[in-house]
Motif scaffolding. Sequence first.
Motif, PDB file in Angstrom:
ATOM      1  N   ILE A  23      38.884  35.648  48.193  1.00 50.53           N
ATOM      2  CA  ILE A  23      39.087  34.220  47.912  1.00 50.53           C
ATOM      3  C   ILE A  23      37.840  33.426  48.305  1.00 50.53           C
ATOM      4  O   ILE A  23      37.400  32.509  47.583  1.00 50.53           O
ATOM      5  N   LYS A  24      37.239  33.778  49.423  1.00 47.95           N
ATOM      6  CA  LYS A  24      36.028  33.084  49.878  1.00 47.95           C
ATOM      7  C   LYS A  24      34.907  33.190  48.848  1.00 47.95           C
ATOM      8  O   LYS A  24      34.067  32.290  48.733  1.00 47.95           O
ATOM      9  N   ARG A  78      46.978  29.148  53.430  1.00 50.93           N
ATOM     10  CA  ARG A  78      46.067  29.345  54.568  1.00 50.93           C
ATOM     11  C   ARG A  78      45.745  30.827  54.736  1.00 50.93           C
ATOM     12  O   ARG A  78      44.616  31.202  55.074  1.00 50.93           O
ATOM     13  N   TYR A  79      46.757  31.643  54.529  1.00 51.48           N
ATOM     14  CA  TYR A  79      46.563  33.103  54.580  1.00 51.48           C
ATOM     15  C   TYR A  79      45.547  33.539  53.529  1.00 51.48           C
ATOM     16  O   TYR A  79      44.652  34.339  53.804  1.00 51.48           O
ATOM     17  N   LEU A  80      45.677  32.965  52.312  1.00 54.33           N
ATOM     18  CA  LEU A  80      44.727  33.305  51.241  1.00 54.33           C
ATOM     19  C   LEU A  80      43.313  32.856  51.602  1.00 54.33           C
ATOM     20  O   LEU A  80      42.336  33.561  51.313  1.00 54.33           O
ATOM     21  N   ASP A  81      43.185  31.689  52.207  1.00 55.68           N
ATOM     22  CA  ASP A  81      41.862  31.137  52.517  1.00 55.68           C
ATOM     23  C   ASP A  81      41.035  32.033  53.436  1.00 55.68           C
ATOM     24  O   ASP A  81      39.807  31.928  53.462  1.00 55.68           O
ATOM     25  N   HIS A  82      41.688  32.927  54.167  1.00 57.17           N
ATOM     26  CA  HIS A  82      40.974  33.824  55.077  1.00 57.17           C
ATOM     27  C   HIS A  82      40.578  35.147  54.422  1.00 57.17           C
ATOM     28  O   HIS A  82      39.917  35.969  55.048  1.00 57.17           O
ATOM     29  N   LYS A  83      40.972  35.310  53.167  1.00 55.63           N
ATOM     30  CA  LYS A  83      40.660  36.553  52.467  1.00 55.63           C
ATOM     31  C   LYS A  83      39.244  36.500  51.894  1.00 55.63           C
ATOM     32  O   LYS A  83      38.826  35.482  51.329  1.00 55.63           O
ATOM     33  N   ASP A  84      38.522  37.597  52.002  1.00 55.21           N
ATOM     34  CA  ASP A  84      37.140  37.647  51.515  1.00 55.21           C
ATOM     35  C   ASP A  84      37.051  37.440  50.006  1.00 55.21           C
ATOM     36  O   ASP A  84      36.121  36.778  49.526  1.00 55.21           O
ATOM     37  N   ASP A 132      43.007  37.913  40.454  1.00 46.42           N
ATOM     38  CA  ASP A 132      42.640  38.525  41.729  1.00 46.42           C
ATOM     39  C   ASP A 132      43.767  38.396  42.753  1.00 46.42           C
ATOM     40  O   ASP A 132      44.037  39.325  43.525  1.00 46.42           O
ATOM     41  N   ILE A 133      44.403  37.257  42.769  1.00 46.29           N
ATOM     42  CA  ILE A 133      45.517  37.051  43.702  1.00 46.29           C
ATOM     43  C   ILE A 133      46.667  38.000  43.370  1.00 46.29           C
ATOM     44  O   ILE A 133      47.231  38.652  44.257  1.00 46.29           O
ATOM     45  N   LEU A 134      47.013  38.096  42.088  1.00 47.34           N
ATOM     46  CA  LEU A 134      48.092  39.003  41.676  1.00 47.34           C
ATOM     47  C   LEU A 134      47.765  40.453  42.015  1.00 47.34           C
ATOM     48  O   LEU A 134      48.640  41.228  42.402  1.00 47.34           O
ATOM     49  N   SER A 135      46.498  40.809  41.875  1.00 54.60           N
ATOM     50  CA  SER A 135      46.081  42.185  42.139  1.00 54.60           C
ATOM     51  C   SER A 135      46.039  42.502  43.630  1.00 54.60           C
ATOM     52  O   SER A 135      46.562  43.526  44.081  1.00 54.60           O
ATOM     53  N   ASN A 136      45.433  41.602  44.418  1.00 59.71           N
ATOM     54  CA  ASN A 136      45.252  41.872  45.837  1.00 59.71           C
ATOM     55  C   ASN A 136      46.514  41.646  46.667  1.00 59.71           C
ATOM     56  O   ASN A 136      46.651  42.228  47.747  1.00 59.71           O
ATOM     57  N   GLU A 137      47.412  40.823  46.181  1.00 58.59           N
ATOM     58  CA  GLU A 137      48.639  40.521  46.923  1.00 58.59           C
ATOM     59  C   GLU A 137      49.866  41.112  46.239  1.00 58.59           C
ATOM     60  O   GLU A 137      50.967  40.604  46.389  1.00 58.59           O
ATOM     61  N   ARG A 138      49.684  42.203  45.508  1.00 58.69           N
ATOM     62  CA  ARG A 138      50.799  42.765  44.740  1.00 58.69           C
ATOM     63  C   ARG A 138      51.937  43.271  45.631  1.00 58.69           C
ATOM     64  O   ARG A 138      53.082  43.347  45.179  1.00 58.69           O
ATOM     65  N   PHE A 186      45.468  29.799  28.571  1.00 54.75           N
ATOM     66  CA  PHE A 186      45.058  29.604  29.960  1.00 54.75           C
ATOM     67  C   PHE A 186      43.536  29.495  30.104  1.00 54.75           C
ATOM     68  O   PHE A 186      43.032  28.707  30.904  1.00 54.75           O
ATOM     69  N   TYR A 187      42.815  30.271  29.304  1.00 57.54           N
ATOM     70  CA  TYR A 187      41.351  30.155  29.318  1.00 57.54           C
ATOM     71  C   TYR A 187      40.930  28.756  28.874  1.00 57.54           C
ATOM     72  O   TYR A 187      40.005  28.162  29.413  1.00 57.54           O
ATOM     73  N   GLY A 188      41.619  28.245  27.859  1.00 59.82           N
ATOM     74  CA  GLY A 188      41.252  26.934  27.318  1.00 59.82           C
ATOM     75  C   GLY A 188      41.562  25.789  28.257  1.00 59.82           C
ATOM     76  O   GLY A 188      40.831  24.787  28.286  1.00 59.82           O
ATOM     77  N   VAL A 189      42.621  25.900  29.041  1.00 59.04           N
ATOM     78  CA  VAL A 189      43.056  24.789  29.903  1.00 59.04           C
ATOM     79  C   VAL A 189      42.391  24.827  31.279  1.00 59.04           C
ATOM     80  O   VAL A 189      41.868  23.812  31.749  1.00 59.04           O
ATOM     81  N   VAL A 190      42.399  25.973  31.947  1.00 64.04           N
ATOM     82  CA  VAL A 190      41.875  26.009  33.321  1.00 64.04           C
ATOM     83  C   VAL A 190      40.514  26.698  33.420  1.00 64.04           C
ATOM     84  O   VAL A 190      39.832  26.575  34.444  1.00 64.04           O
ATOM     85  N   GLY A 191      40.108  27.424  32.394  1.00 63.18           N
ATOM     86  CA  GLY A 191      38.798  28.068  32.404  1.00 63.18           C
ATOM     87  C   GLY A 191      38.832  29.501  32.922  1.00 63.18           C
ATOM     88  O   GLY A 191      39.787  29.929  33.577  1.00 63.18           O
ATOM     89  N   LYS A 192      37.767  30.219  32.605  1.00 68.77           N
ATOM     90  CA  LYS A 192      37.682  31.637  32.952  1.00 68.77           C
ATOM     91  C   LYS A 192      37.730  31.887  34.455  1.00 68.77           C
ATOM     92  O   LYS A 192      38.394  32.822  34.926  1.00 68.77           O
ATOM     93  N   LYS A 193      37.047  31.065  35.225  1.00 72.23           N
ATOM     94  CA  LYS A 193      36.981  31.273  36.677  1.00 72.23           C
ATOM     95  C   LYS A 193      38.368  31.243  37.306  1.00 72.23           C
ATOM     96  O   LYS A 193      38.706  32.099  38.145  1.00 72.23           O
ATOM     97  N   ASP A 194      39.189  30.264  36.917  1.00 70.09           N
ATOM     98  CA  ASP A 194      40.525  30.150  37.506  1.00 70.09           C
ATOM     99  C   ASP A 194      41.471  31.227  36.990  1.00 70.09           C
ATOM    100  O   ASP A 194      42.388  31.645  37.711  1.00 70.09           O
ATOM    101  N   VAL A 195      41.275  31.672  35.751  1.00 68.62           N
ATOM    102  CA  VAL A 195      42.073  32.790  35.237  1.00 68.62           C
ATOM    103  C   VAL A 195      41.782  34.044  36.062  1.00 68.62           C
ATOM    104  O   VAL A 195      42.690  34.787  36.447  1.00 68.62           O
TER     105      VAL A 195
END
Length: 300
Positions: A117-118, A109-115, A175-181, A161-170
């Motif tokens: 992520i939006k 829920r905390y992530l969902d409010h981040k720009d 972004d999550i690892l970078s912004n929430e480090r 990971f690119y092959g299984v979940v795709g570039k967008k999800d990678v």
Amino acid sequence: MKQNTKIIVTTTCVVLAALAALLVFSHSRQKREVKDISETVHHAEKETLVVKEQEPEEKKIYKIKKKAEPSISDETLPEVSSSPATTPRVIRVEKNYDEIHQEAIRFFRYLDHKDYIKAYELKEGTYKHFLELIGKLSACPPVISGETRDIYTLTHNIAHFYGVVGKKDVLLIRDILSNERKITEPTMKLFYEWITKGIENKREEVKTTTKDLYEYAGFFLSTLGGKAYLSRRDSKTRTLVTYYSLLILDKANSERLNRHGIDIRPPLTLLMNDIRNQKNLECKREYLKRLNAIREGIKG
């Protein structure tokens, strides 16, 4: 005339004597009052000191430091013995699955409010999206044994990971690892406990198994593709992914699920050395303590 003068002088002396006596009496009384007040204050101070000395241990406040945790997080208040002579002990109560699950939901829920992520426009939010990613990755594990038998397998493993979940999800995960480090450590601990306890409790929302986790742990610890992926990450992320991969491998060993025969000792030794040299880990002692327990268990 002389007689009148004597009377006046006598009267004056009597008055002066009376005034002197009154002053002496007043001064003596004032000294006694001051002494009484001083003794009262001194007595009160002694009583206060005794009360403070006899103050039960239950009255004291003990602060517990909270990680990334996050978090990312994780502890209950200390249990203090009813006996004042007994040193209070901090008892860590292990959280059940429902508590950990709620913490995970709050994080999403905390992530969902981040720009940032939006910007990805996730229709059902990060929580359900993450559960879908777990299902996809579990359905298509990487290659562990025979990775180098041909260039096609090796290439696909490197880009797994690119092959299984795709570039967008990678990119989303990056972004999550970078912004929430700043909360990387408590977040990764939360995710590990949530998923492993979800498996133990056979919860439907956690669509993976210990066998699936083992395949990814083996991927990061023993394959060229996994090591290439970690080499592109920052030192903290690399260390934490390796750490939790070792915990999963140790769990797989205890459940006799190490079907690839991965030797835990070489990566264990390397990781312990890496953690000792890391300066940006908040829970360094906790990691080393757990890894040392695994090493001692191997010796035993």
